[in-house]
Design an enzyme around this catalytic site. Structure first.
Site, short mmCIF file in Angstrom:
data_model
loop_
_atom_site.label_atom_id
_atom_site.label_comp_id
_atom_site.label_asym_id
_atom_site.label_seq_id
_atom_site.Cartn_x
_atom_site.Cartn_y
_atom_site.Cartn_z
N ASP A 272 8.99 60.96 -29.67
CA ASP A 272 9.01 61.76 -30.90
C ASP A 272 9.04 63.26 -30.68
O ASP A 272 8.74 64.02 -31.58
CB ASP A 272 7.83 61.38 -31.80
CG ASP A 272 6.51 61.93 -31.26
OD1 ASP A 272 6.41 62.09 -30.03
OD2 ASP A 272 5.61 62.20 -32.06
N GLU A 273 9.38 63.72 -29.48
CA GLU A 273 9.53 65.16 -29.32
C GLU A 273 10.54 65.47 -28.24
O GLU A 273 10.81 64.66 -27.36
CB GLU A 273 8.21 65.87 -29.04
CG GLU A 273 7.41 65.28 -27.94
CD GLU A 273 6.01 65.92 -27.82
OE1 GLU A 273 5.78 67.01 -28.34
OE2 GLU A 273 5.18 65.29 -27.17
#
Length: 379
Positions: free
Chosen positions: A98-99
């Site tokens: 998620d990043e």
DNA sequence: TCTGGGGTCCTAGGACCC
DNA sequence: TCTGGGGTCCTAGGACCC
């Protein structure tokens, strides 16, 4: 992304919106093993955090919505987000599901000022996924990462070169990359609590006490980080592990689990056309002491049977004087088929078990993961 | 209070080779 | 009888990150 897994659950289940959502292990009415993988901001008001034991979470918030992770779905959304990133630059380095780091140095001439690009990315993510992201815009990776964490959720923090020292000065040293609980305690003993205090230390003294980590922290504390954004890197290992519901010393169960884990590792190796030269077996005893044994081979392997054979051999070298909490199998020293000259002969001999593995994958792909199973798994 | 599962990187000792 | 220096590879453990 903000509270990624929990946000996806709220997106897919509108009835969860506004409620404390906890993604992680089955709480089993407070008896569950395992930890919180992610939780919604509503859940955080109860003191729930990632990595908190799920039994603690249950005590803090029994009325919460507890759900098992649905990794396939999260990977799908992750892909959508990464696709958005690639509309803005080729230099996208995923850091986790998620990043990611984006180097937009070269995008400014085409797309306009960096802060406008940042706002545009946030908007595009919201349009593509319905979820919010937090962005840090800064001269290097380390500063961008800290900036992105500062105003979650839905944050945008822009850090100019001139403001770096003031920005870092009063932040706790635990914000530094590479400073976990152990190093934090050591640094506290040395009298350092803030990044500013660390920055006033001499480089020599840090290197003397902390070695190469000291050099790294010296640079970071002065806001310096020359690591590049690297879009593609080679994976080094593939592993899987499982914690038993109850600690066990049942040899049959342990050996069956080793085979299951080995099959799973093999499946993932095949998916990316990897072969491995090293197998590691990991055991965690009931007292949480964790031990590994590894073995390097003189050939490359890929099938579940081959991995399991090595893992069983390693298992036999462990004492079984205590019950076992966790067992794990991992394959390392990976080589990608076509890039390795040795592979030519392997393909030529065409190992029948490798063929079998691919056939099993194809059947599971077509008829579902439960369509085919080893006899030993039916016990 | 009880501590998941997926990884990476670093350190240090020992075997081995020249 | 007491044994250098340089290098690589292997193994085990530990810190850290998400």
């Amino acid at each position: 992304m903000d509270a990624f897994y929990a946000s996806i659950e709220q997106l897919d289940h509108p009835e969860y919106k506004g409620r404390p959502v906890i993604v992680g292990a089955d709480p089993k009415a407070g008896k569950g093993r395992g930890v919180v993988a992610a939780c919604s901001y509503e859940a955080r008001k109860f003191g729930i955090r990632s990595a908190l034991p799920i039994s603690r979470a249950w005590k803090l918030c029994p009325q919460g919505v507890y759900v098992r992770p649905r990794m396939n779905r999260y990977v799908e959304v992750s892909q959508q987000v990464m696709d958005v990133f690639r509309r803005y630059t080729d230099l996208v380095e995923p850091l986790s599901i998620d990043e990611a780091f984006l180097d937009i140095t070269g995008s400014v001439a085409l797309l306009g000022p960096a802060d406008e690009i940042a706002r545009s990315i946030k908007k595009a993510i919201r349009e593509a996924t319905g979820m919010t992201a937090s962005v840090g815009l800064a001269p290097n990776k380390f500063l961008a990462k800290i900036a992105s964490d500062l105003k979650k959720p839905d944050g945008l923090v822009v850090l100019q070169e001139a403001d770096v020292d003031q920005f870092l000065r009063d932040l706790p040293i635990s914000r530094l990359w590479g400073v976990g609980p152990k190093t934090e305690a050591r640094l506290h003993e040395m009298g350092f609590r803030t990044i500013g205090q660390l920055a006033s230390a001499s480089r020599e003294s840090l290197v003397r006490t902390l070695g190469s980590l000291g050099e790294h922290l010296y640079q970071l504390s002065h806001g310096k980080d020359d690591r590049q954004v690297v879009p593609d890197w080679e994976r080094k290992s593939v592993g899987t592990e499982t914690t038993f519901d109850e600690d066990t010393d049942d040899r049959d169960l342990l050996l069956r689990t080793i085979l299951e884990l080995s099959d799973h590792v093999a499946e993932r190796l095949r998916k990316d056309e990897y072969r491995a030269r090293k197998v590691t077996l990991k055991l965690r005893y009931s007292n949480f002491s964790t031990h590994t044994k590894q073995h390097s081979l003189d050939r490359l392997i890929q099938t579940g049977d081959e991995i399991a054979a090595v893992a069983r051999q390693l298992f036999s070298q462990f004492p079984l004087n205590r019950k076992i909490r966790l067992i794990g199998v991992s394959a390392g020293d990976l080589h990608r088929g076509r890039e390795d000259p040795e592979q030519l002969t392997l393909f030529a001999t065409s190992n029948p078990k490798e063929k079998l593995g691919h056939a099993v994958d194809a059947i599971k792909e077509k008829f579902g993961i439960d369509s085919l199973r080893r006899g030993s798994q039916l016990l």
